[in-house]
Design a protein around this motif. Sequence first.
Motif, mmCIF file in Angstrom:
data_model
loop_
_atom_site.group_PDB
_atom_site.id
_atom_site.type_symbol
_atom_site.label_atom_id
_atom_site.label_comp_id
_atom_site.label_asym_id
_atom_site.label_seq_id
_atom_site.Cartn_x
_atom_site.Cartn_y
_atom_site.Cartn_z
ATOM 1 N N VAL A 25 -13.113 6.875 17.518
ATOM 2 C CA VAL A 25 -12.784 5.746 16.640
ATOM 3 C C VAL A 25 -13.272 6.022 15.221
ATOM 4 O O VAL A 25 -12.568 5.770 14.232
ATOM 5 N N LEU A 26 -14.490 6.577 15.086
ATOM 6 C CA LEU A 26 -15.010 6.925 13.761
ATOM 7 C C LEU A 26 -14.153 7.995 13.094
ATOM 8 O O LEU A 26 -13.912 7.936 11.880
ATOM 9 N N GLN A 27 -13.702 8.960 13.874
ATOM 10 C CA GLN A 27 -12.832 10.001 13.311
ATOM 11 C C GLN A 27 -11.535 9.393 12.781
ATOM 12 O O GLN A 27 -11.023 9.808 11.738
ATOM 13 N N TRP A 28 -11.017 8.430 13.495
ATOM 14 C CA TRP A 28 -9.773 7.771 13.090
ATOM 15 C C TRP A 28 -9.948 7.053 11.757
ATOM 16 O O TRP A 28 -9.135 7.185 10.839
ATOM 17 N N PHE A 29 -11.049 6.297 11.625
ATOM 18 C CA PHE A 29 -11.307 5.550 10.390
ATOM 19 C C PHE A 29 -11.577 6.480 9.216
ATOM 20 O O PHE A 29 -11.004 6.312 8.129
ATOM 21 N N PHE A 30 -12.446 7.458 9.393
ATOM 22 C CA PHE A 30 -12.819 8.314 8.270
ATOM 23 C C PHE A 30 -11.681 9.242 7.864
ATOM 24 O O PHE A 30 -11.637 9.681 6.712
ATOM 25 N N ALA A 31 -10.784 9.562 8.776
ATOM 26 C CA ALA A 31 -9.604 10.326 8.385
ATOM 27 C C ALA A 31 -8.724 9.507 7.442
ATOM 28 O O ALA A 31 -8.182 10.040 6.463
ATOM 29 N N ILE A 32 -8.594 8.208 7.723
ATOM 30 C CA ILE A 32 -7.834 7.323 6.827
ATOM 31 C C ILE A 32 -8.468 7.296 5.444
ATOM 32 O O ILE A 32 -7.788 7.422 4.417
ATOM 33 N N PHE A 33 -9.784 7.108 5.395
ATOM 34 C CA PHE A 33 -10.479 7.041 4.110
ATOM 35 C C PHE A 33 -10.336 8.342 3.334
ATOM 36 O O PHE A 33 -10.203 8.327 2.105
ATOM 37 N N ALA A 34 -10.380 9.480 4.040
ATOM 38 C CA ALA A 34 -10.338 10.770 3.362
ATOM 39 C C ALA A 34 -8.993 10.995 2.681
ATOM 40 O O ALA A 34 -8.935 11.281 1.482
ATOM 41 N N PHE A 35 -7.895 10.874 3.441
ATOM 42 C CA PHE A 35 -6.607 11.210 2.819
ATOM 43 C C PHE A 35 -6.094 10.108 1.908
ATOM 44 O O PHE A 35 -5.335 10.373 0.970
ATOM 45 N N SER A 36 -6.512 8.856 2.132
ATOM 46 C CA SER A 36 -6.036 7.775 1.257
ATOM 47 C C SER A 36 -6.710 7.815 -0.109
ATOM 48 O O SER A 36 -6.056 7.580 -1.137
ATOM 49 N N THR A 37 -8.019 8.111 -0.164
ATOM 50 C CA THR A 37 -8.706 8.158 -1.456
ATOM 51 C C THR A 37 -8.229 9.319 -2.318
ATOM 52 O O THR A 37 -8.278 9.244 -3.549
ATOM 53 N N CYS A 38 -7.761 10.383 -1.675
ATOM 54 C CA CYS A 38 -7.245 11.521 -2.439
ATOM 55 C C CYS A 38 -5.765 11.358 -2.754
ATOM 56 O O CYS A 38 -5.336 11.562 -3.894
ATOM 57 N N GLY A 39 -4.966 10.995 -1.751
ATOM 58 C CA GLY A 39 -3.523 10.944 -1.936
ATOM 59 C C GLY A 39 -3.032 9.818 -2.813
ATOM 60 O O GLY A 39 -1.927 9.897 -3.382
ATOM 61 N N SER A 40 -3.808 8.765 -2.954
ATOM 62 C CA SER A 40 -3.376 7.633 -3.759
ATOM 63 C C SER A 40 -3.988 7.613 -5.154
ATOM 64 O O SER A 40 -3.852 6.614 -5.883
ATOM 65 N N TYR A 41 -4.632 8.690 -5.553
ATOM 66 C CA TYR A 41 -5.346 8.682 -6.833
ATOM 67 C C TYR A 41 -4.395 8.861 -8.010
ATOM 68 O O TYR A 41 -3.427 9.635 -7.957
ATOM 69 N N SER A 42 -4.710 8.144 -9.061
ATOM 70 C CA SER A 42 -4.065 8.344 -10.373
ATOM 71 C C SER A 42 -5.110 8.040 -11.437
ATOM 72 O O SER A 42 -5.840 7.049 -11.334
ATOM 73 N N GLY A 43 -5.199 8.922 -12.423
ATOM 74 C CA GLY A 43 -6.209 8.758 -13.464
ATOM 75 C C GLY A 43 -5.620 8.824 -14.859
ATOM 76 O O GLY A 43 -4.446 9.157 -15.052
ATOM 77 N N MET A 44 -6.476 8.498 -15.811
ATOM 78 C CA MET A 44 -6.040 8.455 -17.208
ATOM 79 C C MET A 44 -7.250 8.641 -18.120
ATOM 80 O O MET A 44 -8.360 8.174 -17.793
ATOM 81 N N PHE A 45 -7.053 9.310 -19.226
ATOM 82 C CA PHE A 45 -8.099 9.395 -20.245
ATOM 83 C C PHE A 45 -7.444 9.260 -21.621
ATOM 84 O O PHE A 45 -6.225 9.459 -21.782
ATOM 85 N N ARG A 46 -8.274 8.923 -22.618
ATOM 86 C CA ARG A 46 -7.772 8.682 -23.985
ATOM 87 C C ARG A 46 -8.475 9.599 -24.975
ATOM 88 O O ARG A 46 -9.646 9.951 -24.798
ATOM 89 N N MET A 47 -7.735 9.918 -26.031
ATOM 90 C CA MET A 47 -8.270 10.709 -27.140
ATOM 91 C C MET A 47 -7.757 10.112 -28.449
ATOM 92 O O MET A 47 -6.818 9.301 -28.450
ATOM 93 N N SER A 48 -8.366 10.521 -29.529
ATOM 94 C CA SER A 48 -7.917 10.075 -30.853
ATOM 95 C C SER A 48 -7.895 11.269 -31.807
ATOM 96 O O SER A 48 -8.785 12.134 -31.747
ATOM 97 N N VAL A 49 -6.874 11.292 -32.672
ATOM 98 C CA VAL A 49 -6.730 12.343 -33.690
ATOM 99 C C VAL A 49 -6.581 11.637 -35.037
ATOM 100 O O VAL A 49 -5.608 10.899 -35.259
ATOM 101 N N GLU A 50 -7.558 11.866 -35.916
ATOM 102 C CA GLU A 50 -7.532 11.265 -37.247
ATOM 103 C C GLU A 50 -7.114 12.328 -38.270
ATOM 104 O O GLU A 50 -7.803 13.333 -38.450
ATOM 105 N N CYS A 51 -6.010 12.084 -38.923
ATOM 106 C CA CYS A 51 -5.492 13.027 -39.931
ATOM 107 C C CYS A 51 -5.987 12.616 -41.322
ATOM 108 O O CYS A 51 -6.466 11.492 -41.527
ATOM 109 N N LYS A 52 -5.881 13.533 -42.258
ATOM 110 C CA LYS A 52 -6.253 13.196 -43.630
ATOM 111 C C LYS A 52 -5.350 12.103 -44.170
ATOM 112 O O LYS A 52 -5.800 11.209 -44.884
ATOM 113 N N ASN A 53 -4.109 12.206 -43.816
ATOM 114 C CA ASN A 53 -3.175 11.130 -44.125
ATOM 115 C C ASN A 53 -3.200 10.156 -42.950
ATOM 116 O O ASN A 53 -2.717 10.454 -41.858
ATOM 117 N N ARG A 54 -3.816 9.010 -43.129
ATOM 118 C CA ARG A 54 -4.033 8.077 -42.042
ATOM 119 C C ARG A 54 -2.749 7.633 -41.364
ATOM 120 O O ARG A 54 -2.762 7.221 -40.207
#
Length: 293
Positions: A25-54
Motif C-alpha cells: 500500500v505504501l509503495q502504491w501511494f509513494f509511486a503516485i507522489f513520485a511521478f505526479s510531482t515530476c510529471g506535472s511540474y511547470s516553472g517560471m523565472f523572470r529577468m530584466s534588461v535595462e537599456c541606455k535608451n529606456r
Amino acid sequence: MDVVNQLVAQGQFRVLKVPLGFIKVLQWFFAIFAFSTCGSYSGMFRMSVECKNRTYSDLKIEVEFEYPFRLHQEYFRAPTCVDGDKETVFLVGDYSSSAEFFVTIGVLAFLYSAAALGIYVLFFDKYKENNKGPLVDLGVTAVFAFMWLVSSAAWAKGLSDVKTATDPVQVVTLIRACSEKVADRCREVHDPVMSGLNTSVAFGFINVVLWVGNLWFVFKETGIIAPFMRAPPPQEKPASDAYGQQGTYEPDPYASNQGGYQPDYTQQGYNQDTDYGQGYSQQGAPTSFSNQM
C-alpha cells in the motif's frame, strides 16, 4: 459495496495488516507522489534588461519551462538595446530522458502495486498455490527496486542540470545585449520554484527503500528459507515420581515423619530395669564399684 462487505466479512483485507500487504500500500501511494510531482511540474523565472535608451528596456522578461524539460525548445524574447527590435533566445539542454525514465518507472510501479494488492485481497490462496505467485512477485519486486534506484539517481543528476540551465544568472549571459555590455543592467527578478522537483527526488529514494525492504517479506512467502529454519530438538522430560513431581524420588532417611523401619529400643529390653541399666547410676558411674570401696 456488497462485494466489499463480503470481503470484509470473510477477512480478506487482513493481508493489508501484515507487512507484505501494508508495504505494498505504501509503495502504491509513494509511486503516485513520485511521478505526479515530476510529471506535472511547470516553472517560471523572470529577468530584466535595462537599456541606455529606456524605451528599449524590458523589465519583465518571463521564461516558462515544464516537464519533460526539453529546454532547448523553450525560448523567450529579449531586447537588443540597439533599436526597438528583440531577439529570440533559447535555453540550453535536453533533460527529458532522465525525467521521462523516472516518471515511467513511477507509473509502472503504481500499476503493479495496484494489481498486486488486488491479488492479495481477492486471490491470496491462489497466489500461494504451488509457490508460483511469490516467486514471480519476488522477481518483479527485485526488478522494480533496482529500477527505482537507477531512475532516482538519474533524475537527481538531471534535476541538478535543470537547476543550472534555468538559473536566471546563467540565462542572462545568453542575451546578446547583456553579454556584449550594450545594456546598462541585466539582472534576475524571480528565481524558479524547485520544491516540487526536489520532493519528487525524495519520493524516488523513498520508493527505493520500500521496494528493497519488501524483498524480504516476499522472499519469506516463497518458502525457500523454510528448510533452513530447523526447529530445536525436543527436550526429554524427567520421569514423574509417585507424587506427581518431576525427577526421581529419594526418601530422606533422616526425616522423622517418613514411614519405614525404625528400631524401637524400648521394646528390646534396653531400659532402666535391665541388668546393664542397674549397674549404672544416673550420673553414669558404676554403683557396684562404689559399694566395693
